[in-house]
Design an enzyme around this catalytic site. Sequence first.
Site, mmCIF file in Angstrom:
data_model
loop_
_atom_site.group_PDB
_atom_site.id
_atom_site.type_symbol
_atom_site.label_atom_id
_atom_site.label_comp_id
_atom_site.label_asym_id
_atom_site.label_seq_id
_atom_site.Cartn_x
_atom_site.Cartn_y
_atom_site.Cartn_z
ATOM 1 C CB CYS A 1 -0.928 0.007 1.218
ATOM 2 S SG CYS A 1 -2.029 1.444 1.260
ATOM 3 C CG HIS B 1 -5.189 -2.197 -2.301
ATOM 4 N ND1 HIS B 1 -4.264 -2.871 -1.531
ATOM 5 C CD2 HIS B 1 -4.933 -0.870 -2.096
ATOM 6 C CE1 HIS B 1 -3.494 -2.003 -0.898
ATOM 7 N NE2 HIS B 1 -3.882 -0.768 -1.231
ATOM 8 C CD GLU B 2 -6.095 1.510 -5.075
ATOM 9 O OE1 GLU B 2 -6.306 2.504 -4.363
ATOM 10 O OE2 GLU B 2 -5.020 0.894 -5.073
ATOM 11 C CG HIS C 1 -7.255 2.917 0.014
ATOM 12 N ND1 HIS C 1 -6.646 3.213 1.210
ATOM 13 C CD2 HIS C 1 -6.310 2.257 -0.722
ATOM 14 C CE1 HIS C 1 -5.401 2.756 1.207
ATOM 15 N NE2 HIS C 1 -5.172 2.171 0.045
#
Length: 490
Positions: free
Chosen positions: A411, A453-454, A457
């Site tokens: 990250c 993953h994004e 966020h």
Amino acid sequence: MSANEDPDSYAAEVRHWLDIRGFSRTALAKSTGFNRPYVSKIASGAERGSVEFARAADKAMRTGGALERAWRERHGQAAAPAPVPSAASGLTVDQDLAELHYEDGVYRLTQRRRLINTGTDPVLRYLIRIAVDKYPGEPERSNQLYREHPLTWDDLQLQAWYGEGRTEPIKWTVQHDRDAFKEVWLVLRGEDGRRLPLYPGEAGWIEYTYTVPETLWGNWYRRAVRLPTNHLAVALDLPASTAPQVWGTHTSLTGDDLPLPTPIAVDRSGERVRYSWATDNPPLHARYTLQWRWGAAPYDEPMHQRPSEVMAVLGIVQDGDPILRATARKFNLPAEAEQARIAVARLQQAAELVATGHDFSGKGRGLAAPQIGLDAAAAVVYPPGASDPVILLNPVVVESSAETDMQYEGCLSFFDTRSRIPRPLSVHIAHTDPDGSERITVFEQGLARLVLHEVDHLYGVLCSDHLPEGEAPIPVEEYRGTGSAWAYRS
């Protein structure tokens, strides 16, 4: 156009100094004793503000009185002493040409301007500003540096000329002298004492140069458009041995940071590399910034930066910032299509910059708006080898496969470690186009991992939150997968 003809000039000046000094509106409110909403309204132009605030902000941000002068001009109040006719009224900049040259630890700026007097009075002098900031975004650190090592006139070695080709050397007088900020009047008078006024309808060249040691200059240079300007050009002349990496941003009157509207040109000739950028008819109060980082440190000194430090320098918000743990605000589309476009443009620019600091060729890369400090439900994902990203606005996971696998992820917000976590091999993501159309896209394997993953966020979740019991992040030094793709069974 004079300042009191433009109702937004004072607000633009406040935003300019917030940007120069790296102050947030919250930090300025705390430093001046005014509340944050009041400061925000002044910076946006919704509130006129008081002269007391302007003075307090001048003191907090060390502007040399620039905000009080802008406030008085905005409100039609004369400052004391009253200025003689100058560049503040009736001037157009026909050509604004700046070149910053770096060599042997010293920056030298050469600024040339062709001025046209479109007013009714002779111009007898011209005001210039010199502001330095070694650590933009870290005002306390910069303040301490300049308290201990102020920028001096001996450092600057300021020289000025009037006329094309440095025809007439001219003198200058000091208006304000602060540790990291100077204001200087260039006096249109020859060495023999002759006045060299610029009369209405006439045009003339002003040129000046000064130097700043690199210990006092950060890796950025900005041009702010304060007068109507026909053509603006900026060039950086840097040693090729430093392997510089250069990018640029445009900050508009509304305070939005955007990529430069046209690319930066590069000319590599022998031992020097020259980066140049130009625009015609830039809007008033726009700010254009060129930034750079050294691929190889000057004087062949090694760069001993941790990966997280590199990403922080490149503008990535680091773990511990509250924005990484908040749910991002969704766009109201299509009503906020322009805001979404701006967010995506900033993400693409940041993602391109991040690619200069690490090898993402094997797995691809992604970036979510909170990682660049934006409270917005937007993310971009670049599959391996792709130049155009997958754009996700208001994404939501609607379905994922039961089959998962374990792979290492890194990250950008804590890039010193890698975490081995499970992810579904297939995921269905609902997202919205700027025109308000909704769609569902299916992503598989490595691209599914990047997208998840994004999307995490945007909901305040970090990849390390998915670590199974018994698993722990490993130091990046122990990771052997950089530059290679994730492995999947065919």
